[in-house]
Every structure is written in structure tokens, then in C-alpha cells.
Write a protein that holds these residues in place. Structure first.
Motif, mmCIF file in Angstrom:
data_model
loop_
_atom_site.group_PDB
_atom_site.id
_atom_site.type_symbol
_atom_site.label_atom_id
_atom_site.label_comp_id
_atom_site.label_asym_id
_atom_site.label_seq_id
_atom_site.Cartn_x
_atom_site.Cartn_y
_atom_site.Cartn_z
ATOM 1 N N LYS A 91 33.092 44.042 45.222
ATOM 2 C CA LYS A 91 33.527 45.227 46.095
ATOM 3 C C LYS A 91 34.668 45.937 45.527
ATOM 4 O O LYS A 91 34.775 47.033 45.451
ATOM 5 C CB LYS A 91 33.646 44.880 47.441
ATOM 6 N N ALA A 122 25.365 46.523 47.201
ATOM 7 C CA ALA A 122 25.594 46.697 48.766
ATOM 8 C C ALA A 122 26.871 47.382 49.000
ATOM 9 O O ALA A 122 26.923 48.096 49.994
ATOM 10 C CB ALA A 122 25.611 45.137 49.103
ATOM 11 N N ALA A 123 27.959 47.053 47.969
ATOM 12 C CA ALA A 123 29.169 47.751 48.397
ATOM 13 C C ALA A 123 29.152 49.090 48.084
ATOM 14 O O ALA A 123 29.752 50.088 48.683
ATOM 15 C CB ALA A 123 30.295 47.170 47.232
ATOM 16 N N ALA A 171 27.446 51.036 51.051
ATOM 17 C CA ALA A 171 28.424 51.279 52.115
ATOM 18 C C ALA A 171 29.820 52.311 52.127
ATOM 19 O O ALA A 171 30.466 52.397 52.950
ATOM 20 C CB ALA A 171 29.118 49.880 52.402
ATOM 21 N N ARG A 216 31.794 55.255 52.218
ATOM 22 C CA ARG A 216 32.106 56.576 52.810
ATOM 23 C C ARG A 216 32.376 57.759 51.788
ATOM 24 O O ARG A 216 33.614 57.916 51.599
ATOM 25 C CB ARG A 216 32.838 56.292 54.015
#
Length: 501
Positions: free
Chosen positions: A290, A327-328, A331, A333
Motif C-alpha cells: 500500500k 487492492a490498494a 481503494a 479516493r
């Protein structure tokens, strides 16, 4: 430290954006203490967050660049003669005003180049720290007095004196921070400055010039010319400019170096990068994946020479690392730069977005790597110049995708089997600006950090580059030093005086 004049009447990002647009300087030239119209070509500026026009303004002409240099040259003797404590206090006053007006200044940066507001405001505070730090050097300029002859026969000492007029040429990707890195030490050392910001993001530099005048900086000490490339070329060639401090791309940097060398002037160059992150098998996989994505692609939308855009991962954790990075990315924004919840804003312009998309398409056609995630325009963000965080896996580290600076939210990821291989791949580019090491093994961290061919190495994080530390590039990433005592001394010349008694 929080801003000291928060504006409680502003309730929405629409209001913040509107106020930022309304507060943009009307002109792009500040000479001899006054902001005046440019008389060069007219350009339209576009907010990258939604494609809205910020209006047309005229750039500075080459003749106005000459006028700015003359103003700086005329002001130079008096500025150097000013008692050092007064120079110190003026820089401290500038820093104080920057902190007091950080919301407005940050909003201008967000308007001109799309940086998320929470990041741009932090950048203003960072810039104010540079002014504060170098203010302390203004009254501590000193030389040495070595003993070179028999006692009583000679007196020998050195002086550190300013170059006179400094040409500071700054990029668009962090305009106020880049300004502070150059202008603060230059002024503290007794130089006057002509600053040429990028024509893509000139507004915040004009705002700082006007703020500095309000802080009491004498006319002519800091001049700003929002000019096109011909303005930068003229500054580099101008016979009255004693030193050029340039941050930008390698092609322009080479032209600056050649122009300086042709007239035996000094140049400090901070150029491109293609920095590698070396991730060893003992890390927290999810956390490190991440952070690697956030640092290399999400931060400033990947628009930074210092960012770790190549990620080398030990094969033992390669597959779960890629899963965690994807996955990061999902997510993140992405959104309006004026929304304080936004983590990733747009790239600087539609032209930049299309250039980056072209790089992605070329890499796919060439089979340079496997597209893990991203590569397109985010849903619901057709207006403005947004791009998804983009990750290529299994990248051929000799390909242009892994060798050329992209300056956008694109990461190249590949596995390695042992430390020697990872270091060799990390060092296999023309650049040498930064390197990153991720491991819990302290001994390995020291060994690998010392083996990387880079001027700046971070272990288990990213250096915040406080003004106390040295920032410099190796190989094609630069020449000279910014930051620390060494960075201050770049803005001085040494004179030796020998007196026979």
C-alpha cells in the motif's frame, strides 16, 4: 502548525475552489516590487480538476526578463550591505506570512496544477520551514583564518560572498516548495533573485512575490517572470546572472548547463529520476504494498522526480504483494483537489494525461509488462485530466517503461531473487536521484542503502526532505546540492585575502 487565519465561512469544496479561482493573481510579472502585465504571448490556463478555464494572461517577454535581471542587479549591492540580522528578520517575516496564509496559498497551488488541497497546504508549511531555517544562516556567514606563515608575518582569511543575481527556474509539480528550496538560501546569502516559474503553474510564485513585498522585502530583491521557455533560455544566457538554480527535465537541464558553461557561470541542477524501491521478504506485505503504491503513483499523481516508480520485490512475497497493491489501488479516493477527502487528484493537464496514456499503450504493445491495474480514466471523472493509478507487473527492467521517467501515476514492478540482483537492477538506469529499501534487517538495510547509486536513500519510508538535510542527485539526476549547509554554500563564492604584515 495550523494556519492562523482559517476562513470559517467556507463550507464546501465548491466555495474553496471558487475563492481560489478568484484569488489568482491577475498578472504574471513582478519586477522591482510591483506586479505588472506581461507583454509576451497570451496563454489560457485550465484547472486540471474539471477543465474550467482560469482565464487568459500574457506571459513575460524576453525584454521583461532583461528588465527583471537589471532590477535584481541594481538591488544587489544594497541587499548584500543590509545588516545580516535585518535580512534574517525579513525572511522570518515572509515565513510567518506564509504560515498565516497557507490556506489561500495552498488553494492557489491546487487551482493551478491540481494537487489535493490537504497536500498543497502541507507544502506551504514545508516551504515556510525552509525560509525559517535559512533565515538563521543570514547572520552566520563566515570564512576561515588559516595560519599560513610564521606568527606575526601574515594574516590569511577567506570570505564567503554572494554571486549577485541568481536565476531560479522552478517546475510546476510543487511550485511553492521548489521556490523555497532556491529563494530562501539565495536571499539569506545576500543574493537577489529572478524567479521563472513554469508557465503551467505560475500563480503561486506571483502570490509569494506579492506576499514578500508585504513582508517588507525591498523592491528588486525578488522578481518573478512568468515566461515561456524563451524566458528561461534568456536567464541562463544573461551575462548579469551569477548562478542558475534549475529544477526540471533533463533536456532543459542540459541546455541550462551548456548556457552556463559557455559563460563560465555556476549551475545547480535538480533533474529527473527513476527511483527504485527494493522490497525484501521480511516486510509486512500488505502495508508495504500500500505504501509503495501511495508513494510512487498516488502521491502528487506520480508527478515527482523523487518518487519510487520502480518496485523490485523479493520473489518469496511477489504474488501476495501484487494482490495487495491491486487492492490498494482499487481503494484510492480519486477526486476534486478541493475535497479534503481526496487522496489523488488529476495530472497537470490534458496534454500530460494523453502523453501518459500513450506511454501505457506503447508498453502494452511492446509487451514490456503485464497491466495489473489502472491505465485508464477513472469512472465519473471525464472532466479534468484524471488518470487511474496504474501498475505494470513482470516488467522488463531494460524496457523504456522501466528506464524512462514517465512523470505520472505509473509503476513498474518486477521480482528479484537475491540482494545482488536487486541492487544491480536498481542501479541500471541513467538516473541517480533516490533509492528506497524496505526490510526489518538492520544490517541489510545499511548494506543495501550504501550500495545504491543515488544521492538520497530512504529506508522503510520516504525522506521528508527537511531543510537541514542535503538533497542532491547523482549521474543524470543533477549537479550541485540543495538543502543543509552545503546547499546554502552553493549560493556563495569564496574569496581568499592574504595580508603581509
Amino acid at each position: 502548525m495550523a494556519c492562523t487565519n482559517m476562513t470559517p465561512t467556507i463550507r464546501s469544496q465548491h466555495d474553496v475552489r471558487t475563492q481560489a479561482f478568484d484569488s489568482l493573481p491577475d498578472e504574471l510579472v513582478h519586477i522591482d516590487g510591483r506586479t505588472v502585465p506581461g507583454d509576451g504571448e497570451s496563454v489560457e490556463h485550465i484547472h486540471p480538476g474539471n477543465g474550467e478555464s482560469l482565464g487568459e494572461r500574457r506571459l513575460a517577454s524576453v525584454d521583461q526578463v532583461d528588465t527583471a535581471v537589471q532590477s535584481a542587479a541594481d538591488s544587489s549591492p544594497a541587499w548584500w550591505a543590509l545588516p545580516p540580522p535585518q535580512r534574517r528578520d525579513l525572511l522570518l517575516s515572509i515565513a510567518a506570512l506564509m504560515r498565516a496564509e497557507c490556506q489561500q496559498l495552498g488553494a492557489i497551488v491546487s487551482a493551478e496544477m491540481g494537487m489535493p488541497l490537504r497536500t498543497s497546504v502541507m507544502g506551504v508549511h514545508h516551504a515556510a520551514e525552509w525560509f525559517t531555517h535559512y533565515a538563521g544562516y543570514a547572520d552566520k556567514i563566515g570564512g576561515r583564518a588559516p595560519q599560513i606563515g610564521a606568527p606575526g608575518s601574515t594574516v590569511n582569511y577567506t570570505q564567503r560572498v554572494p554571486h549577485g543575481v541568481i536565476a531560479a527556474i522552478t517546475p510546476w509539480n510543487g511550485p511553492i516548495v521548489a521556490l523555497a528550496l532556491k529563494v530562501a538560501p539565495a536571499l539569506a546569502a545576500g543574493n537577489t533573485v529572478v524567479l521563472k516559474p513554469s508557465e503551467l503553474a505560475p500563480f503561486s510564485s506571483l502570490a509569494i512575490a506579492e506576499l514578500s513585498a508585504r513582508a517588507g522585502l525591498p523592491p528588486g530583491v525578488l522578481n518573478v517572470v512568468g515566461a515561456a521557455a524563451d524566458g528561461g533560455a534568456r536567464l541562463s544566457q544573461h551575462p548579469s546572472v551569477g548562478l542558475i538554480s534549475f529544477t526540471g527535465g533533463n533536456t532543459a537541464g542540459a541546455a541550462v548547463a551548456q548556457a552556463a558553461a559557455a559563460r563560465h557561470a555556476r549551475a545547480v541542477l535538480e533533474l529527473g529520476g527513476k527511483s527504485a524501491s527494493l522490497v525484501f521478504g521480511d516486510v509486512d506485505v500488505a502495508r508495504t504494498a500500500k505504501i509503495s503504491l501511495l508513494l510512487g503513483a498516488v502521491q502528487n499523481s506520480g508527478q515527482g522526480c523523487f518518487l519510487p516508480t520502480r518496485v523490485l520485490v523479493h520473489r518469496s512475497i511477489y504474488s501476495p504483494f501484487l494482490d495487495a497493491m491491486a487492492a490498494a489501488a482499487a481503494a484510492v479516493r480519486i477526486g476534486d483537489p478541493f475535497d479534503r477527502r481526496t487522496a489523488m487528484g488529476p495530472v497537470v493537464s490534458e496534454a500530460a494525461r494523453e502523453r501518459i496514456r500513450g506511454v501505457v499503450a506503447t508498453a502494452l504493445d511492446a509487451g514490456s509488462g503485464r497491466l495489473l491495474t489502472g491505465g485508464g480514466i477513472p469512472q465519473n471523472h471525464q472532466l479534468g485530466s484524471f488518470l487511474e493509478p496504474t501498475v505494470f507487473a513482470d516488467v522488463d527492467m531494460s524496457s523504456p517503461l522501466a528506464q524512462d521517467e514517465i512523470f505520472g501515476p505509473v509503476l513498474s514492478v518486477a521480482p528479484f531473487d537475491d540482494t545482488e540482483e536487486a541492487v544491480a537492477v536498481a542501479n541500471s538506469t541513467a538516473f541517480g536521484l533516490a533509492g528506497y529499501v524496505w526490510t526489518r534487517d538492520l544490517s541489510r538495510a545499511h548494506r543495501v542503502a550504501s550500495a545504491l547509486e543515488a544521492g538520497n536513500v530512504s529506508v522503510n519510508g520516504m525522506a521528508s526532505l527537511p531543510p537541514e538535510t542535503v538533497f542532491n542527485g547523482w549521474k543524470a539526476s543533477g549537479l550541485g546540492v540543495e538543502g543543509g549547509r552545503e546547499g546554502f554554500e552553493e549560493y556563495t563564492r569564496t574569496r581568499n585575502i592574504n595580508i603581509t604584515l
